[in-house]
Motif scaffolding. Structure first.
Motif, PDB file in Angstrom:
ATOM      1  N   VAL A   7       0.689  -1.155   0.220  1.00  0.00           N
ATOM      2  CA  VAL A   7       0.106  -0.328  -0.245  1.00  0.00           C
ATOM      3  C   VAL A   7       1.149   1.043  -0.257  1.00  0.00           C
ATOM      4  CG1 VAL A   7      -1.923   1.615   1.113  1.00  0.00           C
ATOM      5  CG2 VAL A   7      -1.836  -1.395   0.860  1.00  0.00           C
ATOM      6  N   VAL A   8       0.550   1.606  -1.074  1.00  0.00           N
ATOM      7  CA  VAL A   8       1.913   2.989  -1.131  1.00  0.00           C
ATOM      8  C   VAL A   8       1.179   4.286  -0.966  1.00  0.00           C
ATOM      9  CG1 VAL A   8       3.472   4.204  -2.665  1.00  0.00           C
ATOM     10  CG2 VAL A   8       2.782   2.262  -3.479  1.00  0.00           C
ATOM     11  N   LEU A   9       1.444   5.423   0.381  1.00  0.00           N
ATOM     12  CA  LEU A   9       0.059   6.359   0.451  1.00  0.00           C
ATOM     13  C   LEU A   9       1.217   7.305   0.073  1.00  0.00           C
ATOM     14  CD1 LEU A   9       0.469   5.096   4.705  1.00  0.00           C
ATOM     15  CD2 LEU A   9      -1.297   4.791   2.979  1.00  0.00           C
ATOM     16  N   ALA A  10       0.078   8.075  -1.122  1.00  0.00           N
ATOM     17  CA  ALA A  10       0.235   9.193  -1.913  1.00  0.00           C
ATOM     18  C   ALA A  10      -0.518  10.639  -1.447  1.00  0.00           C
ATOM     19  CB  ALA A  10       0.905   9.480  -3.207  1.00  0.00           C
ATOM     20  N   GLY A  11      -1.086  10.120  -0.420  1.00  0.00           N
ATOM     21  CA  GLY A  11      -2.186  11.162  -0.077  1.00  0.00           C
ATOM     22  C   GLY A  11      -1.367  12.565   0.720  1.00  0.00           C
ATOM     23  N   GLY A  12      -1.954  13.416   0.751  1.00  0.00           N
ATOM     24  CA  GLY A  12      -1.365  14.727   1.737  1.00  0.00           C
ATOM     25  C   GLY A  12      -1.072  15.806   0.928  1.00  0.00           C
ATOM     26  N   ALA A  13      -0.892  17.213   0.999  1.00  0.00           N
ATOM     27  CA  ALA A  13      -0.449  17.820   0.847  1.00  0.00           C
ATOM     28  C   ALA A  13       0.352  18.524   0.046  1.00  0.00           C
ATOM     29  CB  ALA A  13      -1.313  19.725   1.413  1.00  0.00           C
ATOM     30  N   SER A  14       1.639  17.444   0.615  1.00  0.00           N
ATOM     31  CA  SER A  14       3.058  18.340   0.127  1.00  0.00           C
ATOM     32  C   SER A  14       3.480  19.578   0.348  1.00  0.00           C
ATOM     33  CB  SER A  14       3.913  17.831  -1.255  1.00  0.00           C
ATOM     34  OG  SER A  14       3.323  16.837  -1.217  1.00  0.00           O
ATOM     35  N   ARG A  15       2.445  20.079   0.917  1.00  0.00           N
ATOM     36  CA  ARG A  15       2.866  22.206   2.045  1.00  0.00           C
ATOM     37  C   ARG A  15       4.512  22.146   2.312  1.00  0.00           C
ATOM     38  NH1 ARG A  15      -2.203  20.171   4.577  1.00  0.00           N
ATOM     39  NH2 ARG A  15      -3.558  20.798   3.788  1.00  0.00           N
ATOM     40  N   ARG A  16       4.898  21.080   2.537  1.00  0.00           N
ATOM     41  CA  ARG A  16       6.769  21.458   3.119  1.00  0.00           C
ATOM     42  C   ARG A  16       7.805  21.546   2.018  1.00  0.00           C
ATOM     43  NH1 ARG A  16       8.883  17.808   8.369  1.00  0.00           N
ATOM     44  NH2 ARG A  16       6.971  17.157   7.375  1.00  0.00           N
ATOM     45  N   MET A  17       7.138  20.812   1.321  1.00  0.00           N
ATOM     46  CA  MET A  17       8.159  20.796  -0.685  1.00  0.00           C
ATOM     47  C   MET A  17       6.983  21.966  -1.359  1.00  0.00           C
ATOM     48  SD  MET A  17      10.180  18.775  -1.718  1.00  0.00           S
ATOM     49  CE  MET A  17      10.358  17.399  -0.978  1.00  0.00           C
ATOM     50  N   GLY A  18       5.902  22.121  -1.237  1.00  0.00           N
ATOM     51  CA  GLY A  18       5.722  22.713  -1.800  1.00  0.00           C
ATOM     52  C   GLY A  18       4.664  22.546  -3.548  1.00  0.00           C
ATOM     53  N   HIS A  19       5.122  20.946  -3.759  1.00  0.00           N
ATOM     54  CA  HIS A  19       5.164  19.951  -4.634  1.00  0.00           C
ATOM     55  C   HIS A  19       4.577  18.701  -4.700  1.00  0.00           C
ATOM     56  CE1 HIS A  19       7.499  22.987  -7.504  1.00  0.00           C
ATOM     57  NE2 HIS A  19       8.474  23.096  -6.139  1.00  0.00           N
ATOM     58  N   ASP A  20       3.781  17.850  -5.480  1.00  0.00           N
ATOM     59  CA  ASP A  20       3.497  16.579  -5.322  1.00  0.00           C
ATOM     60  C   ASP A  20       4.824  16.136  -4.516  1.00  0.00           C
ATOM     61  OD1 ASP A  20       1.096  16.316  -4.912  1.00  0.00           O
ATOM     62  OD2 ASP A  20       1.335  16.935  -7.051  1.00  0.00           O
ATOM     63  N   LYS A  21       4.990  15.616  -3.820  1.00  0.00           N
ATOM     64  CA  LYS A  21       7.289  15.451  -4.094  1.00  0.00           C
ATOM     65  C   LYS A  21       7.073  14.183  -4.155  1.00  0.00           C
ATOM     66  CE  LYS A  21       5.419  14.074   0.733  1.00  0.00           C
ATOM     67  NZ  LYS A  21       5.429  14.357   2.447  1.00  0.00           N
ATOM     68  N   TRP A  22       6.002  12.841  -4.504  1.00  0.00           N
ATOM     69  CA  TRP A  22       6.095  11.917  -5.260  1.00  0.00           C
ATOM     70  C   TRP A  22       6.306  11.845  -6.422  1.00  0.00           C
ATOM     71  CZ3 TRP A  22       2.107  10.803  -7.144  1.00  0.00           C
ATOM     72  CH2 TRP A  22       0.642  11.179  -6.983  1.00  0.00           C
ATOM     73  N   LEU A  23       6.440  13.312  -7.267  1.00  0.00           N
ATOM     74  CA  LEU A  23       6.584  12.965  -8.495  1.00  0.00           C
ATOM     75  C   LEU A  23       7.470  13.239  -8.544  1.00  0.00           C
ATOM     76  CD1 LEU A  23       3.018  13.613  -9.847  1.00  0.00           C
ATOM     77  CD2 LEU A  23       3.815  11.497 -10.360  1.00  0.00           C
ATOM     78  N   LEU A  24       8.212  13.691  -7.975  1.00  0.00           N
ATOM     79  CA  LEU A  24       9.565  15.013  -8.272  1.00  0.00           C
ATOM     80  C   LEU A  24      10.871  13.321  -8.407  1.00  0.00           C
ATOM     81  CD1 LEU A  24      10.444  17.623  -5.027  1.00  0.00           C
ATOM     82  CD2 LEU A  24       9.928  18.036  -7.633  1.00  0.00           C
ATOM     83  N   PRO A  25      11.343  14.038  -9.763  1.00  0.00           N
ATOM     84  CA  PRO A  25      11.983  12.612 -10.303  1.00  0.00           C
ATOM     85  C   PRO A  25      13.995  12.689  -9.092  1.00  0.00           C
ATOM     86  CG  PRO A  25      12.783  14.926 -11.412  1.00  0.00           C
ATOM     87  CD  PRO A  25      11.168  15.315 -10.240  1.00  0.00           C
ATOM     88  N   VAL A  26      13.921  11.698  -8.853  1.00  0.00           N
ATOM     89  CA  VAL A  26      15.923  11.474  -8.427  1.00  0.00           C
ATOM     90  C   VAL A  26      16.001  10.029  -9.772  1.00  0.00           C
ATOM     91  CG1 VAL A  26      15.797  10.421  -6.326  1.00  0.00           C
ATOM     92  CG2 VAL A  26      14.343  11.819  -6.049  1.00  0.00           C
ATOM     93  N   GLY A  27      17.189  11.160  -9.976  1.00  0.00           N
ATOM     94  CA  GLY A  27      17.716  10.000 -10.600  1.00  0.00           C
ATOM     95  C   GLY A  27      17.133   9.698 -11.720  1.00  0.00           C
TER      96      GLY A  27
END
Length: 217
Positions: A7-27
């Motif tokens: 179960v991948v929990l991708a909810g929330g507003a990502s307020r501290r990041m300012g973006h949908d953090k789980w869509l940011l690219p890493v590598g």
């Protein structure tokens, strides 16, 4: 019915990041795609829980990230049980939709998730017959990369009906096997598997790890 679910929990507003953090690219890969690619094979299905009010654009971007990861396990999409209620609202939605007898609940913003650690947590929970198996790292337990048995869902529903929102508080009401720090380190020698991105500084740190930088908590 699946025996094991991720179960991948991708909810929330990502307020501290300012973006949908789980869509940011890493590598070069969105973090959600990295999570799915890494954990493919440890369970029979993925259940990905998006924010309660996720629009078509966000859903399309999330779907593209997962399809690019090309998972073998089937994927189901859900939304948080209610808005702005923390990760437990996502886990409750998954239990209500019907998931495996055991599930690995993971935050979606862990770019260095470990399949070895996930598999070890499944084994420990199943063998011990507990309601949860939770890793310890950095002097604390991590309930958002942990395995839960089906029975934990009933306790979650009760806890949430009482107004509860805190994962650690809910955890305290379960029969828990804690994977001690020394054992967790065996499956996560680099110490990065439980690192999650909440702030722009965390994102910079994740990129530096990919670029060969030393991980520092």
């Amino acid at each position: 019915m699946a025996s094991r679910s991720v179960v991948v929990l991708a909810g929330g507003a990502s307020r501290r990041m300012g973006h949908d953090k789980w869509l940011l690219p890493v590598g070069g890969t969105p973090v959600l795609g990295r999570v799915v690619r890494t954990l493919d094979g440890v369970a029979d299905e993925f259940v990905i829980v998006l924010p309660y009010d996720a629009g078509d654009e966000l859903r399309a971007r999330a779907d593209a990230a997962v399809r690019a990861a090309r998972p073998i396990a089937p994927v189901r999409w859900l939304a948080d049980a209610e808005p702005d209620s923390g990760p437990l609202a996502g886990l409750e939605a998954a239990y209500e939709a019907g998931i495996g007898e055991w599930c690995l609940a993971t935050a979606a913003d862990v770019p260095f998730a470990s399949s070895e650690l996930a598999e070890a947590l499944f084994r420990r929970c199943i063998d011990a017959g507990t309601e949860a198996a939770v890793p310890e790292r950095g002097g604390r337990r991590h309930p958002l990369f942990a395995v839960y048995a089906a029975g934990a869902g009933d306790r979650l529903r009760y806890y949430r009906r009482q107004g509860g929102r805190r994962a650690m508080e809910w955890l305290d009401g379960l029969r828990v096997l804690t994977m001690r720090e020394s054992e967790t380190a065996r499956y996560d020698p680099e110490g990065t598997a439980l690192f999650n991105m909440n702030t722009p500084e965390d994102y910079v740190r994740a990129q530096s790890i990919v670029d060969g930088g030393r991980f520092r908590r």
